[in-house]
Write a protein that holds these residues in place. Structure first.
Motif, PDB file in Angstrom:
ATOM      1  N   LEU A 161      75.670  63.180  89.178  1.00 37.98           N
ATOM      2  CA  LEU A 161      75.776  63.213  87.721  1.00 37.98           C
ATOM      3  C   LEU A 161      76.586  62.016  87.249  1.00 37.98           C
ATOM      4  CD1 LEU A 161      76.668  67.013  87.351  1.00 37.98           C
ATOM      5  CD2 LEU A 161      74.387  65.967  87.365  1.00 37.98           C
ATOM      6  N   CYS A 162      76.056  61.262  86.312  1.00 36.84           N
ATOM      7  CA  CYS A 162      76.710  60.037  85.845  1.00 36.84           C
ATOM      8  C   CYS A 162      76.887  60.101  84.326  1.00 36.84           C
ATOM      9  CB  CYS A 162      75.881  58.804  86.208  1.00 36.84           C
ATOM     10  SG  CYS A 162      75.513  58.667  87.966  1.00 36.84           S
ATOM     11  N   ASP A 163      78.116  59.926  83.877  1.00 36.17           N
ATOM     12  CA  ASP A 163      78.425  60.034  82.454  1.00 36.17           C
ATOM     13  C   ASP A 163      78.746  58.658  81.875  1.00 36.17           C
ATOM     14  OD1 ASP A 163      79.019  60.930  79.960  1.00 36.17           O
ATOM     15  OD2 ASP A 163      80.858  61.990  80.502  1.00 36.17           O
ATOM     16  N   GLU A 164      77.799  58.103  81.161  1.00 36.11           N
ATOM     17  CA  GLU A 164      77.994  56.815  80.473  1.00 36.11           C
ATOM     18  C   GLU A 164      78.465  55.707  81.421  1.00 36.11           C
ATOM     19  OE1 GLU A 164      77.091  56.179  77.565  1.00 36.11           O
ATOM     20  OE2 GLU A 164      77.115  58.003  76.364  1.00 36.11           O
ATOM     21  N   VAL A 165      77.853  55.615  82.588  1.00 35.39           N
ATOM     22  CA  VAL A 165      78.286  54.603  83.552  1.00 35.39           C
ATOM     23  C   VAL A 165      77.841  53.201  83.151  1.00 35.39           C
ATOM     24  CG1 VAL A 165      78.377  56.207  85.488  1.00 35.39           C
ATOM     25  CG2 VAL A 165      76.247  54.992  85.004  1.00 35.39           C
ATOM     26  N   THR A 166      76.972  53.092  82.153  1.00 30.49           N
ATOM     27  CA  THR A 166      76.532  51.757  81.711  1.00 30.49           C
ATOM     28  C   THR A 166      77.185  51.337  80.404  1.00 30.49           C
ATOM     29  OG1 THR A 166      74.627  52.668  80.526  1.00 30.49           O
ATOM     30  CG2 THR A 166      74.294  52.054  82.843  1.00 30.49           C
ATOM     31  N   SER A 167      78.024  52.184  79.821  1.00 35.68           N
ATOM     32  CA  SER A 167      78.619  51.847  78.525  1.00 35.68           C
ATOM     33  C   SER A 167      79.579  50.666  78.662  1.00 35.68           C
ATOM     34  CB  SER A 167      79.377  53.053  77.954  1.00 35.68           C
ATOM     35  OG  SER A 167      80.461  53.396  78.775  1.00 35.68           O
ATOM     36  N   GLY A 168      79.529  49.764  77.704  1.00 34.17           N
ATOM     37  CA  GLY A 168      80.427  48.619  77.683  1.00 34.17           C
ATOM     38  C   GLY A 168      80.039  47.484  78.603  1.00 34.17           C
ATOM     39  N   LEU A 169      78.894  47.589  79.256  1.00 32.44           N
ATOM     40  CA  LEU A 169      78.471  46.539  80.177  1.00 32.44           C
ATOM     41  C   LEU A 169      77.541  45.555  79.473  1.00 32.44           C
ATOM     42  CD1 LEU A 169      77.676  48.586  83.422  1.00 32.44           C
ATOM     43  CD2 LEU A 169      79.821  47.483  82.775  1.00 32.44           C
ATOM     44  N   ASP A 170      77.500  44.343  79.995  1.00 32.98           N
ATOM     45  CA  ASP A 170      76.540  43.371  79.485  1.00 32.98           C
ATOM     46  C   ASP A 170      75.137  43.778  79.934  1.00 32.98           C
ATOM     47  OD1 ASP A 170      75.753  41.677  82.061  1.00 32.98           O
ATOM     48  OD2 ASP A 170      77.921  42.032  82.137  1.00 32.98           O
ATOM     49  N   PRO A 171      74.089  43.280  79.276  1.00 35.33           N
ATOM     50  CA  PRO A 171      72.721  43.726  79.581  1.00 35.33           C
ATOM     51  C   PRO A 171      72.336  43.593  81.053  1.00 35.33           C
ATOM     52  CG  PRO A 171      72.747  42.466  77.548  1.00 35.33           C
ATOM     53  CD  PRO A 171      74.127  42.362  78.128  1.00 35.33           C
ATOM     54  N   ARG A 172      72.759  42.495  81.694  1.00 34.83           N
ATOM     55  CA  ARG A 172      72.394  42.314  83.091  1.00 34.83           C
ATOM     56  C   ARG A 172      73.073  43.352  83.972  1.00 34.83           C
ATOM     57  NH1 ARG A 172      73.048  36.766  86.733  1.00 34.83           N
ATOM     58  NH2 ARG A 172      72.289  37.674  88.688  1.00 34.83           N
ATOM     59  N   SER A 173      74.369  43.572  83.746  1.00 35.92           N
ATOM     60  CA  SER A 173      75.094  44.556  84.547  1.00 35.92           C
ATOM     61  C   SER A 173      74.537  45.956  84.307  1.00 35.92           C
ATOM     62  CB  SER A 173      76.585  44.522  84.210  1.00 35.92           C
ATOM     63  OG  SER A 173      77.152  43.269  84.527  1.00 35.92           O
TER      64      SER A 173
END
Length: 626
Positions: A161-173
């Motif tokens: 389960l992953c909660d907002e693990v992409t928030s605040g990252l640049d598009p590539r990351s």
């Protein structure tokens, strides 16, 4: 397979029930990658926490491979991984050390070689092998998210389960992380559920769950999103949701659910047939659709399936966990080895070693401790001259003459001077050690609460965690207290009493430090933030001197109420009682506060320590994720 049936999560708001989740019914099969999206406040994180067991559902049922997660048994710690929004690693550790610590706390390994193999495998799987020696504090946002994933993969969880693990990252990351999660869902039949605000890279997901005001508005393949919501661009979905009440979206979805689940089932079968998706034979690979729809893989099974529970049998056929399936369908017949949780003693050892490593790498903390350790005793020793004056006694031939009265006055003035100096020097040591105790513990648990909550979720026992804290702080207490006593002794020798004298004084200095450290540790465990804990601990130390009665005697009624709670009084009183008769009398000549016997003072301080430890344990056991 994970299945939710009519799951609700209700809270009270202004006295009225409010459903944050309302009749959620979804299925997530093994080897599935699902995104949970929706406007802010729609219940995404609430749903994820409910699946994880961090929120207790108000209504409905949750099943995992046919097992009822409430009535039968919850997830085993090794079955589930939860990657929260916050960092779950210590800045002072390296990537390799962080993963090693997570492995040792969650997985019982038989040898160092097995431990190294697990660590190396996770580093490679998450692409962190080239960053193994870097400290966490220098990692980028995307690298920290990878580390969070790596620390959850050490036990080989079947559900991630992953909660907002992409928030605040640049598009590539962001794309790299989504690709990594997609890859993780394709191995060992691991189901991956990711909460995200972003509507980018949806094509990498197997299904998209759209929530609106706690209700399911859509759950199907990403290719069907635009058609279902009648939009040209996925970015238009959120504004479209706002145009209709959530009840209408929910009822609309219930009408179309079967057709979209059929599309998911067909795509899933093709992935398995092509060998892209591999699901272990032990996993529940039941159909997403109702019993009326039979998948190709169901037709190839050689044994009759056994429904694990009535509710699961009603919603779709299940596989027998013991059944072996031919490898030409893309299913692996071997089940992974069960992961055991390490013993409480092993967890204690790992936690303690890690705490000392973090302590010595935190330069600011080390400098502060050294400054306190050296500076506070020096402050006390500055007053040594006042206490090094010999006590003056009346002559044996005292007759009451004018000369004798003058001598008595001189003795009295001497007692006032010496008594106030001795009382002040002892109280100065006591208060400074109380301040040290507060500094030892005020932020110890509150400052790392979220990391501990995550580790507790992964199987770390609260007792092991508390024992590591007590051992760490106890070592500081002994060093600080003994050093204070020994250093001051070189400048102001403690006036020996008829019994233990200086040894009793050392014991009381240890007890006051331990009592304040323990009480502040309990406060740290009970408070929600480190700021709250620090503030309350400072107030507690601030009231030690005025309420002890060492300077000015308190009114009797007030003293009766406050004295049991003022640790500094009991340490000061016990040390005064340990003095020799002449020095004790000199002190009594300048104070009005009643003193207590040495043993009474020791018992009361011991009770303070026990109360603090019990409070700390209660605070640690209590769920405090937010």
């Amino acid at each position: 397979m994970l299945e939710l049936k009519d799951v609700c999560f209700t809270i009270k708001k202004e006295g009225e029930p409010l459903n944050l989740l309302d009749k959620i019914s979804i299925k997530v099969p093994a080897g599935h990658f699902m995104a949970i999206v929706g406007p802010s406040g729609c219940g995404k994180t609430t749903l994820l926490k409910t699946i994880a067991g961090l929120n207790e559902e108000s209504e409905g049922d949750l099943y995992w491979n046919g097992k009822h997660l409430v009535h039968e048994a919850d997830f085993e710690p090794s079955e589930i991984g939860y990657v929260p929004q916050f960092s779950i690693a210590y800045d002072q550790l390296t990537v390799d050390e962080s993963i090693e610590s997570a492995t040792q706390l969650r997985v019982k390994t038989s040898s160092a070689a097995e431990l190294d193999h697990r660590i190396d495998s996770v580093l490679l799987e998450t692409g962190l092998d080239q960053l193994a020696d870097r400290q966490v504090k220098v990692l980028s946002g995307g690298q920290k998210r990878r580390l969070g994933l790596a620390m959850e993969l050490v036990s080989g969880p079947r559900m991630l389960l992953c909660d907002e693990v992409t928030s605040g990252l640049d598009p590539r990351s962001e794309r790299d992380i989504v690709r990594l999660l997609h890859q993780l869902s394709r191995t060992d039949g691991r189901s991956v559920i990711s909460v995200t605000h972003s509507l980018a890279h949806l094509e990498l997901y197997d299904s998209i769950l759209v929530l609106h005001e706690g209700k399911v508005a859509y759950h199907g393949p990403p290719q069907g999103l635009n058609h279902y919501f009648s939009v040209d661009d996925t970015e238009e979905i959120y504004p479209k949701l706002a145009k209709q009440p959530s009840d209408k979206w929910q009822s609309s979805w219930l009408k179309h659910r079967q057709a979209f689940y059929q599309k998911l089932e067909t795509r899933r079968e093709k992935l398995i047939d092509d060998g892209v998706l591999k699901v272990p034979a032990h996993a529940d690979v039941g159909s997403l659709t109702n019993d009326t729809i039979t998948s190709k893989r169901d037709e190839t099974k050689t044994k009759k399936q056994k429904p694990v529970s009535r509710s699961m049998a009603e919603t779709g056929p299940l596989s027998d966990p013991d059944e072996e399936t031919s490898t030409d369908t893309g299913i692996i017949s071997e089940a992974p080895e069960a992961v055991e949780t390490p013993s409480i003693f092993k967890q204690f050892s790992v936690l303690l070693n890690r705490r000392w490593k973090i302590f010595f790498r935190d330069r600011g903390q080390v400098i502060l401790q050294v400054a306190i350790l050296l500076g506070f005793p020096i402050l006390v020793s500055l007053f040594n001259e006042r206490g090094n004056v010999n006590v003056v006694h009346l002559s044996d031939s005292f007759q009451g003459s004018m000369a004798d009265i003058q001598e008595k006055s001189r003795v009295f003035l001497s007692d006032l001077k010496i008594g106030s100096a001795i009382s002040g020097i002892i109280m100065f040591q006591v208060v400074l050690l109380a301040l040290m105790g507060s500094n030892n513990s005020a932020r110890e648990i509150a400052g790392e609460r979220l990391i501990f909550e995550k580790e507790k979720f992964g199987g770390v026992r609260p007792l092991a965690y508390l024992a590591s804290k007590i051992t760490f702080i106890g070592t500081l207490v002994l060093i600080q207290s003994i050093w204070m006593a020994v250093f001051v002794q070189q400048f102001w020798p403690f006036p020996e009493g008829p019994h233990a004298g200086f040894l009793d004084h050392i014991l009381f200095l240890i007890l006051i430090n331990a009592a304040m450290s323990s009480i502040c540790l309990g406060i740290s465990a009970l408070m929600r933030t480190s700021e709250q804990s620090s503030l309350l601990s400072i107030y507690l130390v601030g009231f030690q001197l005025p309420l002890s009665g060492a300077v000015l005697a308190l009114p009797d009624k007030l003293a009766e109420i406050t004295r049991p709670f003022i640790a500094s009084y009991w340490s000061w009183s016990g040390s005064i009682e340990s003095l020799g008769p002449s020095h004790k009398n000199a002190v009594k000549a300048v104070i009005e506060t009643d003193l207590n016997p040495v043993l009474t003072c020791q018992y009361v301080l011991a009770i303070h320590i026990i109360i603090g430890i019990v409070a700390a344990y209660i605070g640690i056991k209590r769920h405090s994720w937010d």
